[in-house]
Design a protein around this motif. Structure first.
Motif, PDB file in Angstrom:
ATOM      1  N   UNK A  94       0.825  -1.206   0.000  1.00 33.97           N
ATOM      2  CA  UNK A  94       0.000   0.000   0.000  1.00 33.97           C
ATOM      3  C   UNK A  94       0.858   1.254   0.000  1.00 33.97           C
ATOM      4  N   UNK A  95       1.936   1.217   0.736  1.00 36.77           N
ATOM      5  CA  UNK A  95       2.839   2.358   0.842  1.00 36.77           C
ATOM      6  C   UNK A  95       4.123   1.857   1.493  1.00 36.77           C
ATOM      7  N   UNK A  96       4.931   2.775   1.921  1.00 38.38           N
ATOM      8  CA  UNK A  96       6.201   2.383   2.526  1.00 38.38           C
ATOM      9  C   UNK A  96       6.063   1.978   3.983  1.00 38.38           C
ATOM     10  N   UNK A  97       4.880   2.157   4.529  1.00 42.82           N
ATOM     11  CA  UNK A  97       4.664   1.822   5.929  1.00 42.82           C
ATOM     12  C   UNK A  97       4.308   0.338   6.043  1.00 42.82           C
ATOM     13  N   UNK A  98       4.940  -0.345   6.938  1.00 43.06           N
ATOM     14  CA  UNK A  98       4.634  -1.760   7.123  1.00 43.06           C
ATOM     15  C   UNK A  98       3.364  -1.901   7.953  1.00 43.06           C
ATOM     16  N   UNK A  99       2.261  -2.184   7.275  1.00 39.62           N
ATOM     17  CA  UNK A  99       0.996  -2.374   7.954  1.00 39.62           C
ATOM     18  C   UNK A  99       0.701  -3.866   8.014  1.00 39.62           C
ATOM     19  N   UNK A 100      -0.051  -4.259   9.010  1.00 39.49           N
ATOM     20  CA  UNK A 100      -0.275  -5.676   9.217  1.00 39.49           C
ATOM     21  C   UNK A 100      -1.666  -5.934   9.772  1.00 39.49           C
ATOM     22  N   UNK A 101      -2.035  -7.198   9.772  1.00 42.26           N
ATOM     23  CA  UNK A 101      -3.220  -7.657  10.490  1.00 42.26           C
ATOM     24  C   UNK A 101      -2.819  -8.917  11.246  1.00 42.26           C
ATOM     25  N   UNK A 107     -10.641  -2.237  12.386  1.00 44.30           N
ATOM     26  CA  UNK A 107     -11.340  -3.478  12.074  1.00 44.30           C
ATOM     27  C   UNK A 107     -10.451  -4.697  12.080  1.00 44.30           C
ATOM     28  N   UNK A 108      -9.134  -4.479  12.082  1.00 42.00           N
ATOM     29  CA  UNK A 108      -8.207  -5.603  12.076  1.00 42.00           C
ATOM     30  C   UNK A 108      -7.713  -5.952  13.479  1.00 42.00           C
ATOM     31  N   UNK A 109      -8.286  -5.348  14.498  1.00 41.11           N
ATOM     32  CA  UNK A 109      -7.835  -5.607  15.859  1.00 41.11           C
ATOM     33  C   UNK A 109      -8.375  -6.919  16.410  1.00 41.11           C
ATOM     34  N   UNK A 110      -9.316  -7.458  15.737  1.00 40.66           N
ATOM     35  CA  UNK A 110      -9.914  -8.711  16.174  1.00 40.66           C
ATOM     36  C   UNK A 110     -11.173  -8.940  15.370  1.00 40.66           C
ATOM     37  N   UNK A 111     -11.965  -9.905  15.777  1.00 46.72           N
ATOM     38  CA  UNK A 111     -13.222 -10.131  15.100  1.00 46.72           C
ATOM     39  C   UNK A 111     -13.404 -11.575  14.695  1.00 46.72           C
TER      40      UNK A 111
END
Length: 261
Positions: free
Chosen positions: A146-153, A217-221
């Motif tokens: 998505x961008x240079x930031x390491x995003x995760x779930x 929304x990716x914190x759990x569920x």
């Protein structure tokens, strides 16, 4: 990319086509496991007096099979390794009981199950407890950076570009993050999913550990579904998602089903 959420307590059904996920006969190998099973090939013999351990059976499928059924006796199992199943034509993980509480798989920290480019995946009558792993978007087949930031779930079970997934009488609980993430690219074969009489309970990530997540929304569920159009001008492949008589309880970040289309 639009986002909407649906919270499910008893019955929900998404019908994107006329097809419904259905069980497919398994013509591959069958491995019988028990809590006191052994971890050597002697348990594979037709005349074997002992059954296999769960870890041995899953490793055997991973290394030797394209189609397999793992039948678990009642009891408690420990899963201290993660498993990445790829390109299986059929895989069933089934508890020999009528109650998922009778067959419990307890995960060690950061353990997960991922399923990639597979068909005919069946989970039936067992509990998967305490799994959960951090996945960076760049590591998951369905995503581009998505961008240079390491995003995760974080999730216990991740299913990528796979077709015919069935959960029956399955409990996924106390996961580190969400219980299950499904992602599919529309240009791939359609994903057809059925979740029947299953439960998703207390799947969460602590709030103080949620920095860097893609969004709240990716914190759990319970179940998170992402569908991506690789070629936006093409017609979407027919897909069906059925959630019947299933419970979503005490899941943070989206108790029921979160969909990103």
């Amino acid at each position: 990319m639009a986002k909407f959420e649906v919270f499910c307590l008893f019955l929900i059904s998404f019908n994107f086509s006329q097809y419904l996920c259905s069980s497919t006969p398994n013509n591959g190998i069958t491995l019988n496991v028990s809590p006191d099973g052994v971890s050597d090939k002697s348990c594979l013999l037709p005349s074997a007096s002992t059954k296999c351990s769960l870890l041995f059976a899953l490793k055997y499928v991973l290394q030797n099979a394209t189609s397999a059924e793992v039948l678990m006796d009642s009891g408690n199992y420990n899963l201290n390794e993660s498993f990445k199943f790829k390109s299986l034509t059929a895989f069933s993980l089934v508890g020999n009981s009528r109650d998922p509480d009778d067959v419990k798989i307890q995960c060690a920290r950061h353990v997960f199950i991922s399923i990639e480019n597979c068909t005919n995946i069946i989970f039936d009558t067992f509990t998967l407890d305490g799994c959960g792993h951090r996945f960076y978007f760049t590591d998951v087949l369905c995503y581009k950076p998505l961008d240079d930031i390491k995003r995760y779930f974080t999730a216990a079970v991740v299913v990528m570009n796979s077709d015919y997934l069935s959960l029956r009488l399955t409990v996924i609980s106390n996961s580190y993050g969400m219980a299950m993430k499904l992602c599919s690219v529309i240009s791939k074969p359609a994903i057809r999913v059925e979740v029947i009489k299953s439960s998703f309970v207390a799947n969460n990530i602590p709030e103080n550990q949620s920095q860097g997540l893609f969004d709240s929304g990716y914190q759990g569920g319970g179940v998170n579904l992402d569908v991506f159009a690789q070629h936006p001008t093409s017609d979407p492949a027919p897909s069906t998602y059925h959630f019947l008589e299933s419970n979503f309880t005490n899941n943070r970040g989206g108790s029921g089903i979160t969909m990103h289309l």
